[in-house]
Structures are given as structure tokens and as C-alpha cells.
Design a protein around this motif. Structure first.
Motif, mmCIF file in Angstrom:
data_model
loop_
_atom_site.group_PDB
_atom_site.id
_atom_site.type_symbol
_atom_site.label_atom_id
_atom_site.label_comp_id
_atom_site.label_asym_id
_atom_site.label_seq_id
_atom_site.Cartn_x
_atom_site.Cartn_y
_atom_site.Cartn_z
ATOM 1 N N LEU A 4 0.836 -1.207 0.000
ATOM 2 C CA LEU A 4 0.000 0.000 0.000
ATOM 3 C C LEU A 4 0.865 1.249 0.000
ATOM 4 C CD1 LEU A 4 -2.842 -1.024 2.507
ATOM 5 C CD2 LEU A 4 -2.937 -0.940 0.010
ATOM 6 N N GLY A 5 1.959 1.209 0.751
ATOM 7 C CA GLY A 5 2.869 2.353 0.744
ATOM 8 C C GLY A 5 3.493 2.563 -0.622
ATOM 9 N N GLU A 6 3.893 1.474 -1.252
ATOM 10 C CA GLU A 6 4.465 1.578 -2.598
ATOM 11 C C GLU A 6 3.412 2.071 -3.594
ATOM 12 O OE1 GLU A 6 7.464 1.347 -3.299
ATOM 13 O OE2 GLU A 6 8.455 0.105 -1.800
ATOM 14 N N LEU A 7 2.151 1.632 -3.392
ATOM 15 C CA LEU A 7 1.086 2.065 -4.291
ATOM 16 C C LEU A 7 0.845 3.562 -4.174
ATOM 17 C CD1 LEU A 7 -1.136 1.299 -6.314
ATOM 18 C CD2 LEU A 7 -2.654 0.874 -4.361
ATOM 19 N N LEU A 8 0.857 4.090 -2.933
ATOM 20 C CA LEU A 8 0.699 5.540 -2.753
ATOM 21 C C LEU A 8 1.825 6.297 -3.429
ATOM 22 C CD1 LEU A 8 -0.477 5.662 0.984
ATOM 23 C CD2 LEU A 8 -1.864 6.023 -1.077
ATOM 24 N N HIS A 9 3.033 5.750 -3.336
ATOM 25 C CA HIS A 9 4.159 6.376 -4.046
ATOM 26 C C HIS A 9 3.924 6.318 -5.557
ATOM 27 C CE1 HIS A 9 8.195 7.587 -5.118
ATOM 28 N NE2 HIS A 9 8.387 6.442 -5.766
ATOM 29 N N GLY A 10 3.354 5.204 -6.016
ATOM 30 C CA GLY A 10 3.057 5.095 -7.438
ATOM 31 C C GLY A 10 2.044 6.127 -7.892
ATOM 32 N N PHE A 11 1.046 6.422 -7.038
ATOM 33 C CA PHE A 11 0.070 7.457 -7.393
ATOM 34 C C PHE A 11 0.738 8.828 -7.528
ATOM 35 C CE2 PHE A 11 -3.343 4.531 -5.910
ATOM 36 C CZ PHE A 11 -4.177 4.644 -7.022
ATOM 37 N N SER A 12 1.740 9.088 -6.712
ATOM 38 C CA SER A 12 2.440 10.382 -6.819
ATOM 39 C C SER A 12 3.174 10.495 -8.155
ATOM 40 C CB SER A 12 3.436 10.525 -5.665
ATOM 41 O OG SER A 12 4.502 9.606 -5.783
ATOM 42 N N ILE A 13 3.519 9.345 -8.747
ATOM 43 C CA ILE A 13 4.175 9.350 -10.056
ATOM 44 C C ILE A 13 3.155 9.410 -11.177
ATOM 45 C CG2 ILE A 13 5.650 8.005 -11.617
ATOM 46 C CD1 ILE A 13 6.941 6.800 -9.103
ATOM 47 N N ALA A 14 2.086 8.622 -11.037
ATOM 48 C CA ALA A 14 1.111 8.502 -12.131
ATOM 49 C C ALA A 14 0.197 9.716 -12.238
ATOM 50 C CB ALA A 14 0.276 7.238 -11.942
ATOM 51 N N VAL A 15 -0.217 10.270 -11.091
ATOM 52 C CA VAL A 15 -1.186 11.372 -11.114
ATOM 53 C C VAL A 15 -0.444 12.699 -11.220
ATOM 54 C CG1 VAL A 15 -3.172 12.404 -9.971
ATOM 55 C CG2 VAL A 15 -2.734 9.973 -9.707
ATOM 56 N N THR A 16 0.132 12.924 -12.385
ATOM 57 C CA THR A 16 0.729 14.209 -12.734
ATOM 58 C C THR A 16 0.100 14.670 -14.039
ATOM 59 O OG1 THR A 16 2.547 13.176 -13.962
ATOM 60 C CG2 THR A 16 2.911 13.594 -11.609
ATOM 61 N N VAL A 17 0.194 15.937 -14.317
ATOM 62 C CA VAL A 17 -0.464 16.473 -15.514
ATOM 63 C C VAL A 17 0.032 15.787 -16.789
ATOM 64 C CG1 VAL A 17 -0.826 18.536 -16.922
ATOM 65 C CG2 VAL A 17 -0.981 18.686 -14.426
ATOM 66 N N PRO A 18 1.357 15.644 -17.005
ATOM 67 C CA PRO A 18 1.797 14.979 -18.247
ATOM 68 C C PRO A 18 1.283 13.548 -18.362
ATOM 69 C CG PRO A 18 3.632 16.136 -17.216
ATOM 70 C CD PRO A 18 2.507 16.147 -16.232
ATOM 71 N N HIS A 19 1.296 12.809 -17.247
ATOM 72 C CA HIS A 19 0.844 11.426 -17.309
ATOM 73 C C HIS A 19 -0.667 11.325 -17.475
ATOM 74 C CE1 HIS A 19 4.740 9.863 -15.202
ATOM 75 N NE2 HIS A 19 4.894 10.041 -16.495
ATOM 76 N N LEU A 20 -1.410 12.241 -16.874
ATOM 77 C CA LEU A 20 -2.862 12.247 -17.084
ATOM 78 C C LEU A 20 -3.196 12.541 -18.543
ATOM 79 C CD1 LEU A 20 -4.105 14.070 -13.857
ATOM 80 C CD2 LEU A 20 -4.381 11.647 -14.429
ATOM 81 N N VAL A 21 -2.438 13.455 -19.147
ATOM 82 C CA VAL A 21 -2.639 13.746 -20.576
ATOM 83 C C VAL A 21 -2.337 12.507 -21.411
ATOM 84 C CG1 VAL A 21 -1.790 15.103 -22.527
ATOM 85 C CG2 VAL A 21 -2.186 16.217 -20.331
ATOM 86 N N LEU A 22 -1.250 11.793 -21.068
ATOM 87 C CA LEU A 22 -0.917 10.567 -21.791
ATOM 88 C C LEU A 22 -2.019 9.520 -21.630
ATOM 89 C CD1 LEU A 22 2.909 10.103 -21.075
ATOM 90 C CD2 LEU A 22 1.824 10.693 -23.253
ATOM 91 N N MET A 23 -2.621 9.456 -20.436
ATOM 92 C CA MET A 23 -3.724 8.517 -20.227
ATOM 93 C C MET A 23 -4.894 8.841 -21.134
ATOM 94 S SD MET A 23 -3.909 7.969 -16.116
ATOM 95 C CE MET A 23 -2.402 7.790 -15.151
ATOM 96 N N VAL A 24 -5.249 10.107 -21.210
ATOM 97 C CA VAL A 24 -6.375 10.511 -22.054
ATOM 98 C C VAL A 24 -6.077 10.197 -23.515
ATOM 99 C CG1 VAL A 24 -7.723 12.472 -22.867
ATOM 100 C CG2 VAL A 24 -7.159 12.278 -20.438
ATOM 101 N N VAL A 25 -4.869 10.561 -23.965
ATOM 102 C CA VAL A 25 -4.486 10.299 -25.363
ATOM 103 C C VAL A 25 -4.476 8.795 -25.637
ATOM 104 C CG1 VAL A 25 -2.614 10.487 -27.045
ATOM 105 C CG2 VAL A 25 -3.154 12.433 -25.578
ATOM 106 N N GLY A 26 -3.869 8.027 -24.707
ATOM 107 C CA GLY A 26 -3.811 6.587 -24.892
ATOM 108 C C GLY A 26 -5.179 5.936 -24.928
ATOM 109 N N VAL A 27 -6.060 6.338 -24.027
ATOM 110 C CA VAL A 27 -7.412 5.772 -23.994
ATOM 111 C C VAL A 27 -8.164 6.104 -25.278
ATOM 112 C CG1 VAL A 27 -9.660 5.958 -22.873
ATOM 113 C CG2 VAL A 27 -7.608 5.655 -21.486
ATOM 114 N N LEU A 28 -8.069 7.354 -25.743
ATOM 115 C CA LEU A 28 -8.750 7.736 -26.981
ATOM 116 C C LEU A 28 -8.237 6.935 -28.173
ATOM 117 C CD1 LEU A 28 -8.975 11.630 -26.563
ATOM 118 C CD2 LEU A 28 -10.852 9.983 -26.452
ATOM 119 N N LEU A 29 -6.910 6.789 -28.257
ATOM 120 C CA LEU A 29 -6.352 5.980 -29.335
ATOM 121 C C LEU A 29 -6.802 4.527 -29.196
ATOM 122 C CD1 LEU A 29 -2.685 7.353 -29.525
ATOM 123 C CD2 LEU A 29 -4.524 7.709 -31.186
#
Length: 512
Positions: A4-29
Motif C-alpha cells: 500500500l505504501g508503494e502504491l501511494l508512491h506510485g500514485f504520486s508518479i502517475a497522477v501528474t499532468v503529463p501522465h494524465l494527458v498521456l492517459m487521455v491520449v492513450g485511452v482515446l487511441l
């Protein structure tokens, strides 16, 4: 708690503006790839892979995995609205999804499918969160014999549980092993199977192979088979969406059963397609309304969709923890990890914690993004289905050619990509499975190295594969899976009663 601690650290990496944009682009594609027949998740990921070479590994894997989630959701759209499965794993969804939509309930069908898919994906991600580190820690004690046993179990799983004819699966694996052997032998250093072509010394590029097998191969099949679709209404009624999702807990047994089937088939190399069909068949057998399946039954949508997404998500667990992909798309992603300089397996959790937990955290967010975007874009992508295929097909060819050439700036790669396209086409027409072929190309050389290292350690004795309980259990499980089709066939013959011998006398003759 460490996870769970590692997962929270992972959220700090994944939930950033560039990565959220990549998620949106990836999902749309991904939705686009899933909606358009002839593509699919493995094809889309393999086409996008060359574009990630210059990206950071975390960003690249978030983009590819988001495309994967989007493709899984997008395949359900065409299955329900057009009765055309955009993904092979979405075929079972057409059985009840399209009848429900044609019956005037497209919103109910779509909302039920997406809600079930989100649940299945969530169960798969939770499984990865809590089991990945444990599986990786167990794998740290592996030696060459244990690794070969795991690879052997993976290959045997395709033979015993892959769904295709065992002989065809073995043929696909053998062809993959032959392709993986091209180039320099890593144990002896000798060059083999290059046929005098210097450029083959480096081996066959995985990207070139999958772009040909999936991109060109599927395209040739699609060109041959014309698509005639009659779409139903794709307008979304948001009140019905919430009502349909709210009714899902009533089918809790079907949801949990299908998620369990999907996770099992994802961890083993059964894959999403086999999971969706198995889940649908079991649901039809055990449901109180089983006789209504095929007419627009809710559980007929819930069962394949939940299993499909649970299998698609959990297939990444063996890829990350053991270096063994559980599906064709996971195999393509694993090839990407190798290209980025990462080695899938237990050490990945030690050396690349940011990468692993950033990916796992992005799975939670990416699936939420996928559900939201797929509902918003259903009318748009439904309209795109009306674009003539003669316009789409050349674009796919251009993307494949550019992607193959960009791997090493070699025209030979383009030629090989086209050759793999013909192989992919023949595999489809002859009903040979592509997933075992891709698996053998990706890890065939690793399995060979592990076997030869084991033989060197034991001075040629096969007893090393029965030296301890772990490797013995893995080898015996693999042998059992190899023999499973034969056992099932014998069981079927045993159950079938022998045809009675009828002696007809003159008095017993009946004129019909």
C-alpha cells in the motif's frame, strides 16, 4: 502494508499532468483501435510502440497500457451497436449485447458492459497490487532450472488451456522458437539461421514481427471479409446509465465468478478471449435465466465483459513479476520493456520501483478515465464506423511501414514485416493461434538459455529439473497441462455410449 505504501508512491508518479494527458491520449487511441475492425489491442500497441522509443519508460508504459484499456472498452462498443466485435475477446459480448441494443436498449447494454468491465479491471488491478511483490520475492530464489520450468509451464499452458487445437498451438510455438533462434547464440557466440544475410545477425526485431503479424495480417483478413454493419442508435441516456450501473450488484455472483475466471485465465496464458467465452458458457449453464441467453440477457453481457477485462488486466502480473506475458498484448508490452532497457522479472521490483508502481497506480486511474471517455465518445466513434474501409486500410499500411523502417532504418525490416503479415493472414485463415507464436518469439531465446545453462550446471543430467520441490512441481504441472487435452479427449470418448448393434429380423422391419 508495504504494498500500500508503494502504491501511494506510485500514485504520486502517475497522477501528474503529463501522465494524465498521456492517459487521455492513450485511452482515446485505444477506443479508436477497439472500435475499428481489423485492429485490436495487440495491433494498436504494436503500432504505437515505435513512437515510445524516445520517451521515459514510465511515461511510455502508461501510454501503452492506457491504449490497452481503451481498446478493451472500444471493442465492446461495436459489439453492442453494430454486432461487429472490434476485439476478438468481445465476440461473446455480441451474443446478448446486440440483441439488447436492437431491442431499443442500447444505453442499458453499453452501461452494463462498461460497469462490468470496470469491475473486472478493478479486481485484476487489486490482484496485481497485492500479489506482484510476493510473486517477485519468490522468483528471486530462482535459478536457471526454475526459470526454464516456469517457461515450460507457460508454453504448456498454451497447449493445455489456450483454446486452440493442441497440434496447432505446438506448430505456432515451434515457428516462434525458430524465429527467436535467428542471430547470435548467446551461450556459444556462434551465428545461426541467418542464411548469409548480415542484417539478421542482430536477430528478428520483435516490433517488426508483431506489426506484421497483427497489423498487416489482420488487415489482409479485413480486406477479404467485407464488413456490412447496420448500427443502432448510439445516443446516451445518462439517467439510464446510472440505473443500469445501480442494478449491477443484483448480479454479484456472476460478477465475482466472472472476475475469478478472468484473473485465472489472465495469470495463465488463456487470455481474455478464452476467459470471455468460458465465463459466458458457465453463466449460461448456471444462471436461472440461462434459456434466455442470446436474446438480450443482462448476465450474458456481464459475464464476458467482466472476465475479459479481469483477464486483460491480470495478464500483466506474470509479465511484470516473472517475465512471462499472459496475453498477446502483454507480450507486446514486454517487448517494449526490453527495448527500453528494462528486464521483466523479479529484479524489476527491486531496481525499478518507480516504474512498476507507477504503472500499477496508473491502472486504477486509467480505467476510470477509460470508462468516462468511452461513454462520452460513443456517438463520435459510432459515426467513424461509417468511414469507408478503403480509406482506413491505406493508413494502417503506412503506419506499419513507417514503424517497421524506423526500428533500425532498414528496408529488410519492412520486407520482413510484410512477410510476417502474410504469416499472420495464413494463421488467421487456418485457425492457428497467434499468441503462442508471439510468446515464443519473445521468450524463446530465454527459455533456451535457461535450459542450456541448466544442462551445463548438471553436466547433461535432466535430474536438475527434479532437484527440489519447486522445480519438480512446476515441471509436473507443465507435463499435466500438456497431457490435459489428451485426457479430456479420452474422457469424452469414455462418456459416449457405444452405438447399439441392431439386428433387424423380417418381422422387425419398419417402412418409414
Amino acid at each position: 502494508m508495504d504494498n500500500l505504501g508503494e502504491l501511494l508512491h506510485g500514485f504520486s508518479i502517475a497522477v501528474t499532468v503529463p501522465h494524465l494527458v498521456l492517459m487521455v491520449v492513450g485511452v482515446l487511441l485505444g477506443i479508436l483501435v477497439g472500435v475499428l475492425p481489423g485492429l485490436g489491442a495487440p495491433n494498436g500497441v504494436s503500432l504505437l510502440l515505435p513512437l515510445t522509443f524516445g520517451m521515459q519508460p514510465v511515461s511510455a508504459i502508461i501510454l501503452l497500457s492506457s491504449m490497452y484499456w481503451g481498446a478493451l472498452f472500444g471493442g465492446s462498443v461495436t459489439s453492442i451497436l453494430f454486432n461487429i466485435p472490434g476485439e476478438p475477446s468481445s465476440v461473446a459480448t455480441t451474443f446478448d449485447g446486440y440483441p439488447m441494443a436492437r431491442d431499443g436498449r442500447p444505453t442499458t447494454a453499453l452501461a452494463t458492459a462498461f460497469g462490468s468491465a470496470a469491475f473486472g479491471a478493478l479486481v485484476g488491478v487489486i490482484l496485481i497490487t497485492f500479489l506482484a511483490s510476493w510473486v517477485a520475492q519468490v522468483a528471486l530464489a530462482f535459478g536457471p532450472a526454475e526459470y526454464f520450468a516456469v517457461y515450460f509451464l507457460a508454453f504448456a499452458s498454451f497447449v493445455g488451456m489456450g483454446g486452440a487445437a493442441p497440434v496447432k498451438t505446438v506448430v505456432a510455438l515451434a515457428i516462434g522458437f525458430s524465429i527467436a533462434a535467428i542471430g547470435i547464440d548467446t551461450v556459444s557466440g556462434s551465428v545461426r539461421l541467418t542464411m548469409g544475410v548480415d542484417e539478421l545477425v542482430k536477430g528478428v526485431s520483435f516490433v517488426v514481427a508483431v506489426m506484421g503479424l497483427f497489423g498487416i495480417g489482420e488487415l489482409l483478413v479485413a480486406v477479404e471479409e467485407e464488413f456490412h454493419a447496420r448500427a443502432v442508435s448510439s445516443k446516451i441516456d445518462w439517467r439510464e446509465v446510472f440505473r443500469a450501473v445501480g442494478r449491477l450488484p443484483r448480479h454479484g455472483v456472476a460478477l465475482l465468478r466472472s472476475a475469478a475466471i478472468g484473473c485465472w485465465m489472465g495469470i495463465t496464458p488463456g487470455g481474455p478471449t478464452a476467459a470471455s467465452f468460458m465465463s459466458y458458457g458457465i453463466a449460461r449453464r448456471f444462471s436461472r435465466r440461462g434459456r434466455y441467453f442470446g436474446t438480450g440477457e443482462v448476465e450474458g453481457i456481464i459475464s464476458p465483459e467482466t472476465a475479459d477485462h479481469a483477464a486483460g488486466t491480470s495478464a500483466l502480473l506474470p509479465m511484470l513479476a516473472l517475465g512471462i506475458p499472459g496475453s498477446a498484448t502483454a507480450a507486446v508490452m514486454m517487448g517494449g520493456l526490453m527495448i527500453w532497457g528494462l528486464n521483466p522479472g523479479p529484479m524489476l521490483f527491486v531496481d525499478q520501483k518507480d516504474f512498476v508502481w507507477g504503472l500499477i497506480a496508473s491502472m486504477y486511474v486509467g480505467n476510470i478515465v477509460a470508462v468516462a471517455l468511452v461513454l462520452l465518445t460513443v456517438p463520435i466513434f459510432a459515426a467513424m464506423m461509417r468511414i469507408p474501409f478503403v480509406v482506413i486500410a491505406p493508413l494502417i499500411v503506412i503506419i506499419c511501414v513507417v514503424g517497421a523502417y524506423s526500428v533500425s532504418n532498414s528496408y529488410l525490416d519492412v520486407v520482413m514485416m510484410l512477410g510476417f503479415g502474410i504469416v499472420g493472414y495464413l494463421f488467421k485463415k487456418l485457425f492457428y493461434p497467434l499468441a503462442p507464436l508471439v510468446l515464443a518469439i519473445v521468450i524463446g531465446d530465454k527459455a533456451e538459455d535457461a535450459f542450456r545453462q541448466s544442462m551445463l550446471m548438471s553436466k547433461g543430467s535432466l535430474g536438475i529439473f527434479f532437484a527440489n520441490k519447486l522445480v519438480t512441481c512446476l515441471i509436473m504441472a507443465g507435463i499435466a497441462l500438456l497431457l490435459l487435452p489428451l485426457v479430456l479427449q479420452l474422457a469424452r470418448l469414455w462418456r459416449e455410449p457405444a452405438a447399439p448393434t441392431i439386428e433387424t429380423s423380417a418381422q422387425e422391419k419398419v417402412i418409414i
